[in-house]
Design a protein around this motif. Sequence first.
Motif, PDB file in Angstrom:
ATOM      1  N   GLY A  16     -13.584 101.948-105.546  1.00 23.65           N
ATOM      2  CA  GLY A  16     -13.538 103.188-106.321  1.00 23.65           C
ATOM      3  C   GLY A  16     -12.571 104.142-105.686  1.00 23.65           C
ATOM      4  N   LYS A  17     -11.539 103.755-105.534  1.00 30.29           N
ATOM      5  CA  LYS A  17     -10.389 104.807-105.183  1.00 30.29           C
ATOM      6  C   LYS A  17      -9.981 105.983-106.032  1.00 30.29           C
ATOM      7  N   ARG A  18     -10.077 105.568-107.269  1.00 30.70           N
ATOM      8  CA  ARG A  18      -9.894 106.805-108.185  1.00 30.70           C
ATOM      9  C   ARG A  18     -10.852 107.858-108.344  1.00 30.70           C
ATOM     10  N   MET A  19     -12.147 107.534-107.805  1.00 31.11           N
ATOM     11  CA  MET A  19     -13.390 108.552-107.595  1.00 31.11           C
ATOM     12  C   MET A  19     -13.109 109.221-106.458  1.00 31.11           C
ATOM     13  N   ARG A  20     -12.302 109.134-105.365  1.00 35.61           N
ATOM     14  CA  ARG A  20     -12.359 109.797-104.305  1.00 35.61           C
ATOM     15  C   ARG A  20     -12.190 111.101-104.569  1.00 35.61           C
ATOM     16  N   THR A  23     -16.398 108.893-103.555  1.00 35.55           N
ATOM     17  CA  THR A  23     -16.589 107.537-102.897  1.00 35.55           C
ATOM     18  C   THR A  23     -16.119 107.337-101.406  1.00 35.55           C
ATOM     19  N   LYS A  28     -19.044 103.608-105.523  1.00 33.49           N
ATOM     20  CA  LYS A  28     -19.065 103.980-106.918  1.00 33.49           C
ATOM     21  C   LYS A  28     -20.095 103.652-107.662  1.00 33.49           C
ATOM     22  N   ASP A 111     -19.030 100.640-113.304  1.00 36.05           N
ATOM     23  CA  ASP A 111     -18.316 101.918-113.714  1.00 36.05           C
ATOM     24  C   ASP A 111     -18.264 102.302-115.077  1.00 36.05           C
ATOM     25  N   TYR A 149     -11.608 107.369-121.748  1.00 42.01           N
ATOM     26  CA  TYR A 149     -10.567 106.312-121.509  1.00 42.01           C
ATOM     27  C   TYR A 149      -9.264 106.750-122.281  1.00 42.01           C
ATOM     28  N   GLY A 223     -14.185 106.932-114.660  1.00 41.58           N
ATOM     29  CA  GLY A 223     -13.513 106.376-113.587  1.00 41.58           C
ATOM     30  C   GLY A 223     -12.897 107.342-112.480  1.00 41.58           C
ATOM     31  N   THR A 224     -13.021 108.782-112.745  1.00 43.92           N
ATOM     32  CA  THR A 224     -12.486 109.524-111.837  1.00 43.92           C
ATOM     33  C   THR A 224     -13.541 110.642-111.917  1.00 43.92           C
ATOM     34  N   ASP A 226     -13.367 113.889-112.752  1.00 43.41           N
ATOM     35  CA  ASP A 226     -13.233 114.584-113.996  1.00 43.41           C
ATOM     36  C   ASP A 226     -14.043 113.938-114.924  1.00 43.41           C
TER      37      ASP A 226
END
Length: 242
Positions: A16-20, A23, A28, A111, A149, A223-224, A226
């Motif tokens: 879940g790196k893009r959710m840091r 996460t 995630k 996710d 998306y 995914g993020t 935002d």
Amino acid sequence: MTRPVTDGIVLSAGFGKRMRPITDSIPKPLVPVSGKPLIDYAFDALARVPISHAVVNVHYLPDQIEAHVRNRHEPAVTVSDERDSILETGGGIVRALPLLSGEAFFALNADTFWLDGDEPNLSKMTEAWDEGRMDALLLLAPLDRAVGYAGEGDFQKTASGHLARFGKGEGQGYAFAGAALYHRRLFDHAPDGAFSMNVLFDHALSEGRLFGVVMDGVWLHVGTPDAIPAAERVIADQRCGS
């Protein structure tokens, strides 16, 4: 004859790196959206089919996910432990295969989720499933009903339901909505170790055995950080309209 589908897997081993930074301390799949962890949207979708048993694979912060799924009974949940390896989506499913019953099973990303239309989308998939013709049946999201998306689409679909890779300017593109029905024979062609499911999608494409169903309702790609409030606004709007 197409046999009933009883099992599913919820893919939950990613970092879940893009959710840091969320996460950094929570996996995630446990990130809440409108008060519900992402993973529970997947489990609830399986329960509506109904699917009686689900597998969840774990790698990053696995103890938290294991503790959470102990409380799930519809469906009952078994853990596939990937603490020792990073296997990606394809390798994770291969490891979990001994835990899954039947010739075909659902696979859902943890996710992404959707708000069903008149008929649950996984029920639409079971009705469309033909194990004699299909190695994989993917749930597809029209881009005008995809929230969060930013891509141009993954596939295009023929009138027969066969899929082809989408190229810009080649007709209508659909996003892969993170839910699929797979036959076990698809994994006869799996490489060893970690690999993306795109490897097996391309093999099924070459054999004319990759199909798709266009979803009803709205697809929410979370995914993020935002993307969370955007998804929550859509959920609130649906609740107000129901």
